[in-house]
Design a protein around this motif. Sequence first.
Motif, PDB file in Angstrom:
ATOM      1  N   SER A  71       0.848  -1.192   0.000  1.00 42.90           N
ATOM      2  CA  SER A  71       0.000   0.000   0.000  1.00 42.90           C
ATOM      3  C   SER A  71       0.877   1.233   0.000  1.00 42.90           C
ATOM      4  N   LEU A  72       1.140   1.788   1.154  1.00 46.53           N
ATOM      5  CA  LEU A  72       1.960   2.990   1.219  1.00 46.53           C
ATOM      6  C   LEU A  72       3.435   2.620   1.059  1.00 46.53           C
ATOM      7  N   SER A  73       4.176   3.516   0.402  1.00 46.13           N
ATOM      8  CA  SER A  73       5.542   3.178   0.005  1.00 46.13           C
ATOM      9  C   SER A  73       6.436   2.844   1.201  1.00 46.13           C
ATOM     10  N   TRP A  74       6.122   3.405   2.351  1.00 48.05           N
ATOM     11  CA  TRP A  74       7.006   3.204   3.506  1.00 48.05           C
ATOM     12  C   TRP A  74       6.610   2.018   4.374  1.00 48.05           C
TER      13      TRP A  74
ATOM     14  N   THR B 357      -1.662  15.396   1.621  1.00 46.40           N
ATOM     15  CA  THR B 357      -0.241  15.032   1.560  1.00 46.40           C
ATOM     16  C   THR B 357       0.264  14.907   0.129  1.00 46.40           C
ATOM     17  N   GLY B 358      -0.643  14.811  -0.819  1.00 46.69           N
ATOM     18  CA  GLY B 358      -0.233  14.616  -2.207  1.00 46.69           C
ATOM     19  C   GLY B 358       0.114  13.170  -2.533  1.00 46.69           C
ATOM     20  N   THR B 359      -0.006  12.291  -1.562  1.00 44.55           N
ATOM     21  CA  THR B 359       0.305  10.876  -1.803  1.00 44.55           C
ATOM     22  C   THR B 359      -0.695  10.272  -2.780  1.00 44.55           C
ATOM     23  N   LYS B 360      -0.136   9.593  -3.776  1.00 42.09           N
ATOM     24  CA  LYS B 360      -0.995   8.918  -4.741  1.00 42.09           C
ATOM     25  C   LYS B 360      -1.172   7.474  -4.271  1.00 42.09           C
ATOM     26  N   PHE B 375      -5.474   6.000   4.618  1.00 41.48           N
ATOM     27  CA  PHE B 375      -5.531   7.455   4.492  1.00 41.48           C
ATOM     28  C   PHE B 375      -4.928   8.131   5.727  1.00 41.48           C
ATOM     29  N   THR B 376      -5.342   7.660   6.902  1.00 42.72           N
ATOM     30  CA  THR B 376      -4.882   8.286   8.142  1.00 42.72           C
ATOM     31  C   THR B 376      -3.399   8.004   8.406  1.00 42.72           C
TER      32      THR B 376
END
Lengths: 330, 541
Positions: A71-74, B357-360, B375-376
Amino acid sequence: MNILFSFFAVFLIIVAVIIGIEIAQLEFLFGVIIPYAAVATFLLGIIYQVIKWARSPVPFHIPTVAGQQKSLSWIKSSKLDSPHSSLGVIGRMALEILLFRSLFRNTKAELKDGPALVYGSSKYLWLGALLFHWSFLVIVLRHFRYFIEPILSFVLLLQNYDGLFQIGLPVLYITNIVILAALTFLFLRRLTDSKLKYISLASDYFPLFLIISIAVTGILMRYFTKVDIVSVKELAVGLFSFNPVIPQAIGIMFYIHLFLVSVLLAYFPFSKLLHMPGIFLSPTRNLANNSRMKRHINPWNKPVRIHTYEEYEDEFRDKMKAAGLPLDKE
Amino acid sequence: MSESKIKPGELAKKINYEPPKKGWLDPTVDFKHGSYNFSGIPKNVEYLQLPNPRKWQPEDPDWQLPENWKEIILQGFKERLDKFRSLKIFMDICVRCGACSDKCHFFIGSGDPKNMPVLRAELLRSIYRNDFTAAGKVFGKFAGARELTIDVIKEWFYYFYQCTQCRRCSVFCPYGIDTAEVTILVRELLNLIGINIDWVITPVANSFRTGNHLGIQPHGFKDSLDFAVEDLESITNIKANTSINRKGAEILFVVPSADYFGEPHYFTLLGYMALFHEIGLDYTWTTFASEGGNFGSFVSHDLMKSLNTKIYAEAKRLGVKWIIGGECGHMWRVLHQYMDTMNGPADFLEVPVSPITGTKFENAKTTKMVHICEFTADLIKNGKIKLDKSRNDHRRVTFHDSCNPARAMGLIEEPRYVINNVCNHFFDMPDNTIKEQTFCCGSGAGLGTDENLEMRLRGGLPRANAVKFVKEKHDVNFLGCICAIDKATLPPLMDYWVGGVEVGGIHELVGNALIMKGEKERTKDLRGDSLLVNHLTHEHE
């Protein structure tokens, strides 16, 4: 009951071949026709089953995820237990097929006073299954020294490693011991664990007895009731080169062994042994966890009855208006 | 409920893992009070245009099935074998190794051998062998085949409504055989002859008509949100911006309906509202798709699709760019694994980009729906919100991975990251009971009724026991979760087996910790509980 049924089934198979060879002298039937028919049934049966499976589509993307998603890159994703790419899926499947990854997770739940549930690691099933399957594979490959002349180099290599301990003469193969031990364990498991005994069918015991008999007759032939190995090879090479011959006096033990193997091959496509080709097609394992990244198409995506916003607004318009909610139609 | 009067110790003592002497092939089912659900009421069965609406109950000797029920079932079975490779494979390749046997919470809590996943599937497989395989036709009983009779149907009803589709067994199966898939399809078959349960059928009918399971009409929805805005204001002195059915908003927000009508869900709702207000998110609620959950998925693929249609339809009508989904388990199974296939492509939406945040969100680039925890977590990682962890110091938190977010999505670290950033005391339960090995609440897939309470308590035992473990070890007093069914059914489970543990959502904790611009000093959490911690009780941390 299920155990006895399977036991007698295997027993009858052995009796049949003894009568067939010793009394009826049907060497050509048991040595050539049945093996060919069995191999044909095995191959065609599996092809038929796989086609049968493949003809049903995979309408939904339902992998069972066993690790962190990408999901999130980190956040580090689990590339093998929750693969998001084809490479990851190949890795997951390889772990599953070669090393039985999921069985390795096995635990045993116990309820103690309190109540308190404890989950102990339980790797015996994994170990037994792994040892059985790998020994079986090595033994099958080792047998190629009978089938093809000159002997393939990888067969010789395998044979050397398998006979590494060089105990006695002929050399004792490790896999012979291991497969018998593993099969005995797998059988005793079904017998002693009451839950397993409850779920076990005749079709669970039958292949076990069949394979145990194959292993035992093979071992007997190699170490005890010697058969004429030159004749065996003559027959096997003949079968493999589609130029079958029946050499004289191979010995009954060989025919029993060969017939049991034939039964196993013919039985394979109609039984639970289909787990071997089946696992490759299992949609909970062979799909990537990428269903929000890449759209999965259902070929029969069925139209269904829906309740539209217009119908909804028509029913609730007055109440929505009174509550000050925006409307499409005033 | 008479069952709940049984003391936990006694209930646990009654659990016996020793199977009966007699084999399972002869169908027998004893409808034990407290272990099954009441039937779907005819009015709602009819409203959904499902077959055979009538008054009946499982304990009736005559279930008033259509004359040709057997033909319907076998025809339906064949059709599904042709449409679902999963079903064919799962019918053919099980070796009965037994790895799954003690992985099911219902088996662990009941000891009923037909609750072993392998045997639950065998209840169907035995019919498959009898009517669809050569071996079964030739060898009958010895191949594990048996004839389809009314008693088999009754057995299916009993045991496939004792499966919460949690998929824990599937993780341990060497071939990934997924009992949830089998359960979904058997429930479809049963529905073909009018066998279903009210706690699923009525919410589905409600959701079809009003947009949510609870049957809340648009003005009622608005009242709920207005009420929440007031509550939040009294706690923080800040009036949160909310809008409903607003065209042109950037983001559509969809939650399970219990969030705005049930407790403790409601405190999570306050958390969402506070968070979105604080970051100034341009979002709208919707009355038409006022349900993220999908009880249709507990009936059939058709009804799952039918209810799920509303989310994309509403996103399109309102012209939003993308969608955020709230805390709910099976809702996310549907959103993650089915929605795009069933009701996509969502080509009228854009790839989600967090406006803060601009995160895609590349992981949601086709479905265009993002989990609130994703999201959070992104907001926190980018330092976009200020948090005072100490406001959750009265909470000693553990986290229950809900089955579907864990085993359908792999949403494991996101909620933990959020929790660790909003509270100081977080303790995971033992490894075999969390993440991909998490245990179900025991009440999912439509089984959370009062009449089914004993089975729920039994099925919830493994989860409760793991909570008890961290309670005794770390004084845990708060069980966090991200599922509406969990929030509804874990509190009675905790009261029964554990005691002294409250249940709540992750965004409730976020709402507590969130420092809002211009807020008044917080003396109470979102529940109205005092923020003062009694440190004496936690001295051995």
